[in-house]
Structure formats: structure tokens, C-alpha cells
Design a protein around this motif. Structure first.
Motif, PDB file in Angstrom:
ATOM      1  N   GLY A  34       0.824  -1.200   0.000  1.00 31.84           N
ATOM      2  CA  GLY A  34       0.000   0.000   0.000  1.00 31.84           C
ATOM      3  C   GLY A  34       0.856   1.247   0.000  1.00 31.84           C
ATOM      4  N   PHE A  35       0.232   2.368  -0.351  1.00 32.54           N
ATOM      5  CA  PHE A  35       0.949   3.635  -0.465  1.00 32.54           C
ATOM      6  C   PHE A  35       0.659   4.510   0.749  1.00 32.54           C
ATOM      7  N   GLY A  36       1.489   5.532   0.928  1.00 27.44           N
ATOM      8  CA  GLY A  36       1.175   6.561   1.905  1.00 27.44           C
ATOM      9  C   GLY A  36      -0.117   7.272   1.505  1.00 27.44           C
ATOM     10  N   HIS A  37      -0.888   7.713   2.489  1.00 24.89           N
ATOM     11  CA  HIS A  37      -2.171   8.337   2.187  1.00 24.89           C
ATOM     12  C   HIS A  37      -2.024   9.694   1.519  1.00 24.89           C
ATOM     13  N   ASN A  38      -0.825  10.277   1.568  1.00 24.33           N
ATOM     14  CA  ASN A  38      -0.604  11.513   0.812  1.00 24.33           C
ATOM     15  C   ASN A  38      -0.418  11.209  -0.666  1.00 24.33           C
ATOM     16  N   ARG A  39      -0.123   9.965  -0.990  1.00 23.47           N
ATOM     17  CA  ARG A  39      -0.019   9.547  -2.392  1.00 23.47           C
ATOM     18  C   ARG A  39      -1.396   9.198  -2.949  1.00 23.47           C
ATOM     19  N   LEU A  40      -2.167   8.423  -2.185  1.00 21.67           N
ATOM     20  CA  LEU A  40      -3.478   7.974  -2.631  1.00 21.67           C
ATOM     21  C   LEU A  40      -4.323   7.728  -1.383  1.00 21.67           C
ATOM     22  N   SER A  41      -5.499   8.338  -1.346  1.00 24.97           N
ATOM     23  CA  SER A  41      -6.325   8.275  -0.142  1.00 24.97           C
ATOM     24  C   SER A  41      -6.751   6.844   0.175  1.00 24.97           C
ATOM     25  N   PRO A  42      -7.112   6.565   1.441  1.00 20.90           N
ATOM     26  CA  PRO A  42      -7.503   5.204   1.807  1.00 20.90           C
ATOM     27  C   PRO A  42      -8.658   4.659   0.969  1.00 20.90           C
ATOM     28  N   ALA A  43      -9.670   5.486   0.717  1.00 24.63           N
ATOM     29  CA  ALA A  43     -10.817   5.002  -0.064  1.00 24.63           C
ATOM     30  C   ALA A  43     -10.398   4.638  -1.483  1.00 24.63           C
ATOM     31  N   TRP A  44      -9.549   5.471  -2.085  1.00 21.40           N
ATOM     32  CA  TRP A  44      -9.072   5.167  -3.435  1.00 21.40           C
ATOM     33  C   TRP A  44      -8.156   3.948  -3.451  1.00 21.40           C
ATOM     34  N   GLN A  45      -7.381   3.762  -2.384  1.00 24.87           N
ATOM     35  CA  GLN A  45      -6.531   2.569  -2.322  1.00 24.87           C
ATOM     36  C   GLN A  45      -7.372   1.294  -2.294  1.00 24.87           C
ATOM     37  N   MET A  46      -8.532   1.345  -1.621  1.00 23.32           N
ATOM     38  CA  MET A  46      -9.387   0.166  -1.583  1.00 23.32           C
ATOM     39  C   MET A  46      -9.870  -0.197  -2.980  1.00 23.32           C
ATOM     40  N   LEU A  47     -10.116   0.818  -3.821  1.00 25.29           N
ATOM     41  CA  LEU A  47     -10.559   0.548  -5.185  1.00 25.29           C
ATOM     42  C   LEU A  47      -9.402   0.119  -6.076  1.00 25.29           C
ATOM     43  N   VAL A  48      -8.312   0.892  -6.061  1.00 24.64           N
ATOM     44  CA  VAL A  48      -7.223   0.687  -7.016  1.00 24.64           C
ATOM     45  C   VAL A  48      -6.335  -0.501  -6.637  1.00 24.64           C
ATOM     46  N   LEU A  49      -6.087  -0.701  -5.342  1.00 22.12           N
ATOM     47  CA  LEU A  49      -5.191  -1.762  -4.900  1.00 22.12           C
ATOM     48  C   LEU A  49      -5.930  -3.024  -4.461  1.00 22.12           C
ATOM     49  N   GLY A  50      -7.244  -2.932  -4.321  1.00 22.00           N
ATOM     50  CA  GLY A  50      -8.008  -4.073  -3.838  1.00 22.00           C
ATOM     51  C   GLY A  50      -8.118  -5.177  -4.872  1.00 22.00           C
ATOM     52  N   ASP A  51      -8.280  -6.408  -4.390  1.00 23.38           N
ATOM     53  CA  ASP A  51      -8.362  -7.540  -5.309  1.00 23.38           C
ATOM     54  C   ASP A  51      -9.798  -8.020  -5.522  1.00 23.38           C
ATOM     55  N   GLY A  52     -10.776  -7.171  -5.147  1.00 26.31           N
ATOM     56  CA  GLY A  52     -12.168  -7.487  -5.426  1.00 26.31           C
ATOM     57  C   GLY A  52     -12.577  -7.011  -6.807  1.00 26.31           C
ATOM     58  N   SER A  53     -13.830  -7.252  -7.161  1.00 28.90           N
ATOM     59  CA  SER A  53     -14.333  -6.888  -8.489  1.00 28.90           C
ATOM     60  C   SER A  53     -14.556  -5.385  -8.592  1.00 28.90           C
ATOM     61  N   PRO A  54     -13.861  -4.690  -9.512  1.00 26.80           N
ATOM     62  CA  PRO A  54     -14.078  -3.248  -9.639  1.00 26.80           C
ATOM     63  C   PRO A  54     -15.481  -2.909 -10.124  1.00 26.80           C
ATOM     64  N   THR A  55     -16.044  -3.729 -11.001  1.00 29.33           N
ATOM     65  CA  THR A  55     -17.385  -3.413 -11.475  1.00 29.33           C
ATOM     66  C   THR A  55     -18.416  -3.560 -10.351  1.00 29.33           C
ATOM     67  N   ARG A  56     -18.214  -4.525  -9.474  1.00 28.70           N
ATOM     68  CA  ARG A  56     -19.079  -4.651  -8.300  1.00 28.70           C
ATOM     69  C   ARG A  56     -18.909  -3.447  -7.392  1.00 28.70           C
ATOM     70  N   HIS A  57     -17.681  -3.010  -7.172  1.00 24.88           N
ATOM     71  CA  HIS A  57     -17.429  -1.841  -6.330  1.00 24.88           C
ATOM     72  C   HIS A  57     -18.073  -0.599  -6.925  1.00 24.88           C
ATOM     73  N   LEU A  58     -17.978  -0.439  -8.251  1.00 27.84           N
ATOM     74  CA  LEU A  58     -18.568   0.729  -8.899  1.00 27.84           C
ATOM     75  C   LEU A  58     -20.083   0.737  -8.724  1.00 27.84           C
TER      76      LEU A  58
END
Length: 207
Positions: A34-58
Motif C-alpha cells: 500500500g501507499f502513503g495516504h498523501n499519495r493515494l487516499s484510503p478510499a481510493w486505495q481500496m478501489l485501485v489496490l483491492g483484489d475485489g471486483s471493480p465493477t461490483r465496487h462501482l
């Protein structure tokens, strides 16, 4: 119906796919931490770095079903298609698929390109207008989403298509099934998602 494989698989590909002009990139080891939160916010990290379905998340974020606009299905044979070296994990001859992921009301949320072994496309994408996770879910296909690279970059084409200025967050990952790589996927997310996730905090100079 089976797909015909081109007789000259090394021929130039007429329809290009859109990749980012990379400003910053993280490989798998940093993606896993994971990245520092100044690089990418926690909520965005859950979407971009997460291994779940992005279309389900959207769908969960927007409250609308995620629909797919298929804009390209190209047989590319053994052509490496200017893709990352990861494409070589997918046996040839290959097929490239490009889509927009959008809400029912028409808001584009993400762009995706995927590369498949051409002989398996009919098996796994029986309804090509469905998101990949929905198609594979109907088949009860067990998958492992192996995120290899995350990047921040610019693209005039995506800025125009999303109606949003960059930079944009994107990623490359492999789907594994039965111990074998099934497809390579490239996704880029629209900054419009800040409406639901809050600011990205994604500029490199802020790190």
C-alpha cells in the motif's frame, strides 16, 4: 461460434488501445504494502489496490448497475500489441477486448483493455455485453486477481472520453484460474469517482 484466427498473426493491428503516459508507477511489492495516504487516499486505495471486483465496487458506490460498452474485439494473433511484458503470460493466438464501464445513466467510470487466449474467449465471455466479473460469476469460475502494476498518468484521449482532467490512476493485473493465467487486464479509473470516494491526493509531488 468459434473465432477465426487470423492467417497472418504478426500483421499490424489497426485498432489501438489507450495506455497512460506514466508519471509515477508502483510494482507488485509496493502494491501489496500500500501507499502513503498523501499519495493515494484510503478510499481510493481500496478501489485501485483491492483484489475485489471493480465493477461490483462501482455498482455499490454509485447505486446503479455497472454496464459495459464494448468498443473493440480484435484478434491480434501473436502480436505483443505494445502491451507490458505480462502479455506473454497469456498464450497466443490472442484477442484484445476494450470496454467502457459506465452507469445505466451513462456516466463513464472506467476504461478497460483485456487480452485473452482467443480459443477461450467464447468459453468465458458467453455474453460479451456483461462485465467480466458477471460473466465469470455465472460460470462459477474461481479466480485470483493478481495485481502487478499500479500507475498514475495522463491521457488526452481518456480526458476527452471521461470529461475529466487527469492524472488518472490505472493498473495491470492477471486473472488466474486453475493455476494458469486466464487474462491480462488494464483498467483506468475516472476522477469522477471522487464524487463517491473523495479526493484522490494522487499527484507525485505531494508524496
Amino acid at each position: 461460434m468459434a473465432i477465426d484466427i487470423p492467417s497472418n498473426p504478426s500483421r499490424p493491428i489497426e485498432t489501438a488501445w489507450t495506455q497512460l503516459d506514466v508519471l509515477w508507477q508502483a510494482e507488485q511489492s509496493l502494491v501489496q504494502k500500500g501507499f502513503g495516504h498523501n499519495r493515494l487516499s484510503p478510499a481510493w486505495q481500496m478501489l485501485v489496490l483491492g483484489d475485489g471486483s471493480p465493477t461490483r465496487h462501482l455498482q455499490l458506490l454509485t447505486g446503479e448497475p455497472t454496464e459495459v460498452d464494448v468498443i473493440d474485439m480484435s484478434l491480434i494473433g501473436s502480436n505483443l500489441d505494445h502491451a507490458p511484458d505480462l502479455i506473454q503470460a497469456i498464450p497466443g493466438p490472442r484477442l484484445r477486448r476494450q470496454v467502457w464501464l459506465r452507469t445505466v445513466s451513462g456516466q463513464r467510470l472506467a476504461y478497460a483493455t483485456s487480452w485473452w487466449e482467443a480459443s477461450h474467449v467464447d468459453e468465458y465471455l458467453q455474453n460479451r455485453s456483461l462485465p467480466i466479473w458477471a460473466s465469470l460469476g455465472q460460470l462459477r469460475t474461481e479466480l485470483y486477481r493478481d495485481i502487478r502494476t499500479v500507475c498514475l498518468g495522463s491521457s488526452p484521449e481518456l480526458a476527452a472520453a471521461f470529461g475529466e482532467q487527469g492524472p488518472f490512476w490505472g493498473r495491470y493485473y492477471l486473472f488466474w484460474h486453475n493455476g494458469q493465467p486466464l487474462t491480462l487486464i488494464h483498467e483506468v479509473f475516472s476522477p469522477h469517482l471522487q464524487k463517491y470516494l473523495g479526493p484522490m491526493h494522487g499527484h507525485p509531488e505531494h508524496s
